[in-house]
Design a protein around this motif. Structure first.
Motif, mmCIF file in Angstrom:
data_model
loop_
_atom_site.group_PDB
_atom_site.id
_atom_site.type_symbol
_atom_site.label_atom_id
_atom_site.label_comp_id
_atom_site.label_asym_id
_atom_site.label_seq_id
_atom_site.Cartn_x
_atom_site.Cartn_y
_atom_site.Cartn_z
ATOM 1 N N PRO A 59 31.022 43.211 42.420
ATOM 2 C CA PRO A 59 31.555 44.211 41.487
ATOM 3 C C PRO A 59 32.999 43.971 41.075
ATOM 4 O O PRO A 59 33.426 44.458 40.019
ATOM 5 N N MET A 60 33.750 43.223 41.906
ATOM 6 C CA MET A 60 35.167 42.988 41.602
ATOM 7 C C MET A 60 35.718 41.918 42.526
ATOM 8 O O MET A 60 35.129 41.602 43.565
ATOM 9 N N ILE A 61 36.853 41.379 42.127
ATOM 10 C CA ILE A 61 37.706 40.568 42.995
ATOM 11 C C ILE A 61 38.952 41.402 43.274
ATOM 12 O O ILE A 61 39.563 41.937 42.350
ATOM 13 N N ILE A 62 39.305 41.546 44.543
ATOM 14 C CA ILE A 62 40.493 42.332 44.906
ATOM 15 C C ILE A 62 41.621 41.385 45.319
ATOM 16 O O ILE A 62 41.424 40.501 46.155
ATOM 17 N N VAL A 63 42.790 41.584 44.733
ATOM 18 C CA VAL A 63 43.981 40.817 45.093
ATOM 19 C C VAL A 63 45.028 41.794 45.623
ATOM 20 O O VAL A 63 45.442 42.712 44.918
ATOM 21 N N THR A 64 45.425 41.617 46.874
ATOM 22 C CA THR A 64 46.398 42.509 47.505
ATOM 23 C C THR A 64 47.797 41.922 47.371
ATOM 24 O O THR A 64 48.057 40.800 47.792
ATOM 25 N N LEU A 65 48.702 42.716 46.782
ATOM 26 C CA LEU A 65 50.062 42.277 46.456
ATOM 27 C C LEU A 65 51.070 43.192 47.171
ATOM 28 O O LEU A 65 51.126 44.380 46.855
ATOM 29 N N THR A 66 51.872 42.653 48.085
ATOM 30 C CA THR A 66 51.686 41.413 48.816
ATOM 31 C C THR A 66 50.532 41.568 49.791
ATOM 32 O O THR A 66 50.067 42.685 50.015
ATOM 33 N N CYS A 67 50.102 40.463 50.405
ATOM 34 C CA CYS A 67 48.943 40.509 51.287
ATOM 35 C C CYS A 67 49.380 40.929 52.691
ATOM 36 O O CYS A 67 49.929 40.125 53.441
ATOM 37 N N ASN A 68 49.133 42.179 53.015
ATOM 38 C CA ASN A 68 49.620 42.759 54.265
ATOM 39 C C ASN A 68 49.020 42.084 55.490
ATOM 40 O O ASN A 68 49.728 41.709 56.419
ATOM 41 N N SER A 69 47.700 41.931 55.499
ATOM 42 C CA SER A 69 47.019 41.440 56.701
ATOM 43 C C SER A 69 47.369 40.001 57.048
ATOM 44 O O SER A 69 47.180 39.573 58.184
ATOM 45 N N SER A 70 47.850 39.223 56.083
ATOM 46 C CA SER A 70 48.258 37.854 56.386
ATOM 47 C C SER A 70 49.758 37.757 56.666
ATOM 48 O O SER A 70 50.320 36.668 56.698
ATOM 49 N N GLY A 71 50.401 38.897 56.838
ATOM 50 C CA GLY A 71 51.808 38.890 57.218
ATOM 51 C C GLY A 71 52.756 39.267 56.098
ATOM 52 O O GLY A 71 53.882 38.775 56.040
ATOM 53 N N GLY A 72 52.314 40.148 55.191
ATOM 54 C CA GLY A 72 53.179 40.559 54.089
ATOM 55 C C GLY A 72 53.506 39.427 53.152
ATOM 56 O O GLY A 72 54.606 39.368 52.584
ATOM 57 N N GLN A 73 52.534 38.547 52.950
ATOM 58 C CA GLN A 73 52.775 37.319 52.194
ATOM 59 C C GLN A 73 52.445 37.489 50.706
ATOM 60 O O GLN A 73 51.448 38.115 50.347
ATOM 61 N N PRO A 74 53.268 36.912 49.837
ATOM 62 C CA PRO A 74 53.086 37.099 48.397
ATOM 63 C C PRO A 74 52.010 36.203 47.803
ATOM 64 O O PRO A 74 51.576 35.222 48.400
ATOM 65 N N VAL A 75 51.612 36.571 46.582
ATOM 66 C CA VAL A 75 50.671 35.799 45.764
ATOM 67 C C VAL A 75 51.445 35.252 44.577
ATOM 68 O O VAL A 75 52.202 35.976 43.935
ATOM 69 N N VAL A 123 32.752 54.355 41.928
ATOM 70 C CA VAL A 123 32.238 53.926 40.622
ATOM 71 C C VAL A 123 31.629 52.530 40.690
ATOM 72 O O VAL A 123 30.548 52.278 40.148
ATOM 73 N N LEU A 124 32.282 51.610 41.400
ATOM 74 C CA LEU A 124 31.958 50.196 41.257
ATOM 75 C C LEU A 124 31.134 49.597 42.387
ATOM 76 O O LEU A 124 30.359 48.661 42.149
ATOM 77 N N VAL A 125 31.309 50.048 43.630
ATOM 78 C CA VAL A 125 30.744 49.329 44.780
ATOM 79 C C VAL A 125 29.429 49.963 45.220
ATOM 80 O O VAL A 125 29.347 51.170 45.460
ATOM 81 N N LYS A 126 28.403 49.096 45.369
ATOM 82 C CA LYS A 126 27.081 49.543 45.798
ATOM 83 C C LYS A 126 26.661 48.782 47.055
ATOM 84 O O LYS A 126 27.191 47.716 47.366
ATOM 85 N N ALA A 127 25.701 49.341 47.771
ATOM 86 C CA ALA A 127 25.193 48.718 48.994
ATOM 87 C C ALA A 127 24.681 47.316 48.718
ATOM 88 O O ALA A 127 24.037 47.058 47.685
ATOM 89 N N GLY A 128 24.992 46.398 49.637
ATOM 90 C CA GLY A 128 24.525 45.025 49.527
ATOM 91 C C GLY A 128 25.411 44.112 48.709
ATOM 92 O O GLY A 128 25.168 42.896 48.656
ATOM 93 N N GLN A 129 26.461 44.662 48.096
ATOM 94 C CA GLN A 129 27.352 43.838 47.272
ATOM 95 C C GLN A 129 28.418 43.147 48.120
ATOM 96 O O GLN A 129 28.610 43.466 49.301
ATOM 97 N N LEU A 130 29.103 42.197 47.490
ATOM 98 C CA LEU A 130 30.185 41.443 48.128
ATOM 99 C C LEU A 130 31.463 41.651 47.337
ATOM 100 O O LEU A 130 31.447 41.637 46.100
#
Length: 461
Positions: free
Chosen positions: A177-193, A110-117
């Motif tokens: 199209p959006m800001i994504i916040v990963t809770l908790t942040c897995n790739s940085s070591g399961g770290q919380p926000v 729905v939200l993400v199109k080519a060339g977006q960030l």
């Protein structure tokens, strides 16, 4: 004397696991082309590949399975889960999906199109994969403190607001199209926000008129860290903290196989009716009708109960104590890990552990293979293999962090199993200077290669 901590549950059923020999493991890993995903489950003694869908359900969840409504349309199990999503997260619009990457597929269609960030905090593999599959770019805006594994910043999952604003200032809002916040942040070591960071992200998003999506796989663990680490929240319940967290989001994706404590399932929820109507088309196309979306009624029932249990502070204390039990044992042994310890896994700093192996030879994968050979323990690489190749240059991307992730299934293993993991790593650590060569790729997929890649050891001959 003070009574020691003990889990507030007892074991009702057990499953046997096979204790293999090193000779067997050497043969099996060779046949698997040195990809731990290719191992059969009965070739693994302690399986810490992932905490996704691998946990043990409670008696309440098993009871709920038996009352599932398997109607194709209008299942009562759907409405039960829909009410629970509204109660806990506050979203009016909800679609069930079969797992988290399915929620991403539907929403991003729905939200993400080519060339977006798409800026966010260290996007995980499926998130980045879905973004790049659509010819868009994931932009990592994680705070710099996350990349110092010895640093004790309590919320290393935070988004750096200055980095985020730089992206939004440099590009028109139509390109983000959006800001994504990963809770908790897995790739940085399961770290919380932190809650303060979520609040500030919301303020920036409102200023630039950009929606905010929470990747919610481990939302309850994130709330536990807010409760235990952030001033002003010690006396707030997990439910109250979660309620405030989601006031700052426009929508959520969730792999329910983590903090939903179920073996399959996912959630896509949002405030926008327009988003829901568009997403429903893709949900029917990819997943199933809007009231089951790839889930059986019995699994929706179990998930509704799981959401209740995971937002109980008692459950979370059991869960996080076991992760920290393993992590603190490794720290006491001098083994380098991401600090402070996270909520679902212990992340071993492979660069510091195997300093003689070059980044080009997949240092974290090398350590993962060594642990399997040593103790029959299966972890997973979160490093260069997972980072994939740059879509434009086709060169390997070398992330700042190279982790061996030891993801602990929920309510599955005892601390005796954690002792086996620790002893295996200690044995490798004691002979780490003898490990100087890693692996090279023989065959790889064009995207998300780490699941199916074939490797071979590099020999000096």
């Amino acid at each position: 004397m003070d009574l020691p901590f003990a889990e507030n549950y007892k074991i009702k059923m057990v499953e046997p696991i096979y204790r293999s020999t090193r000779e067997e493991r050497e043969n099996w890993i060779d046949q698997a082309h040195y990809n731990l995903f290719n191992l059969k489950s009965d070739q693994v003694f302690v399986d810490l590949l992932t905490d996704s869908g691998t946990g043990a359900m409670s008696d309440r969840q098993w009871a709920a399975l038996m009352t599932g409504d398997e109607s194709y349309a209008g299942s009562s199990s759907y409405f039960h889960l829909k009410e629970k999503v509204k109660e806990i997260f506050g979203f009016d619009y909800f679609l069930p999906v079969h797992q988290g990457r399915a929620a991403e597929n539907v929403l991003f269609s729905v939200l993400v199109k080519a060339g977006q960030l798409v800026p966010g905090n260290s996007h995980f593999d499926t998130t980045k994969g879905h973004i790049e599959f659509r010819k868009a770019t994931a932009v990592d805006c994680t705070i710099d403190e996350a990349f110092d594994t010895n640093g004790m910043h309590p919320f290393k999952g935070n988004i750096d607001i200055s980095k985020l604003k730089a992206v939004l200032n440099e590009h028109p809002k139509e390109q983000v199209p959006m800001i994504i916040v990963t809770l908790t942040c897995n790739s940085s070591g399961g770290q919380p926000v932190s809650m303060a960071n979520l609040r500030e992200i919301r303020q920036v998003a409102d200023q630039y008129q950009i929606p905010v999506i929470f990747d919610s796989a481990r939302f309850a663990e994130n709330a536990w860290f807010i409760q235990s680490r952030e001033p002003g929240y010690q006396d707030r319940s997990i439910r109250e903290i979660v309620s405030e967290m989601y006031q700052y989001a426009d929508g959520m994706t969730m792999s329910s196989k983590k903090d939903g404590i179920v073996n399959i399932g996912g959630i896509l929820a949002m405030r926008s009716k327009a988003w829901y109507e568009q997403a429903s088309v893709y949900n029917i196309l990819f997943e199933g009708f809007v009231t089951y979306g790839g889930m059986a009624g019995r699994d929706m029932n179990a998930l509704a109960v799981g959401l209740d249990e995971v937002t109980s502070g008692v459950y979370l204390e059991n869960r996080i104590r076991q992760v920290h039990y393993l992590g603190n044992k490794l720290i006491d042994m001098g083994i380098p890990v991401q600090k402070p310890l996270g909520g679902h896994a212990v992340f071993v700093d492979a660069k510091r552990f195997l300093s003689r192996v070059s980044k080009e030879e997949f240092v974290a994968q090398t350590l993962a293979i060594e642990l399997y050979l040593e103790a029959g323990v299966r972890g997973v690489e979160v490093g260069t293999l997972l980072a994939d190749r740059d879509p434009q240059t086709k060169e390997n991307r070398y992330p700042k962090l190279e982790f061996l992730r030891l993801a602990i299934p929920r309510r599955t293993y005892t601390n005796n199993h954690m002792d086996v993991v620790a002893a295996g790593l200690k044995n490798i650590f004691d002979r780490r200077d003898s490990i100087a060569r890693g692996f090279q790729i023989v065959e790889e997929a064009p995207i998300m290669r780490h699941f199916t890649v074939k490797l071979e050891p590099i020999n000096d001959q």
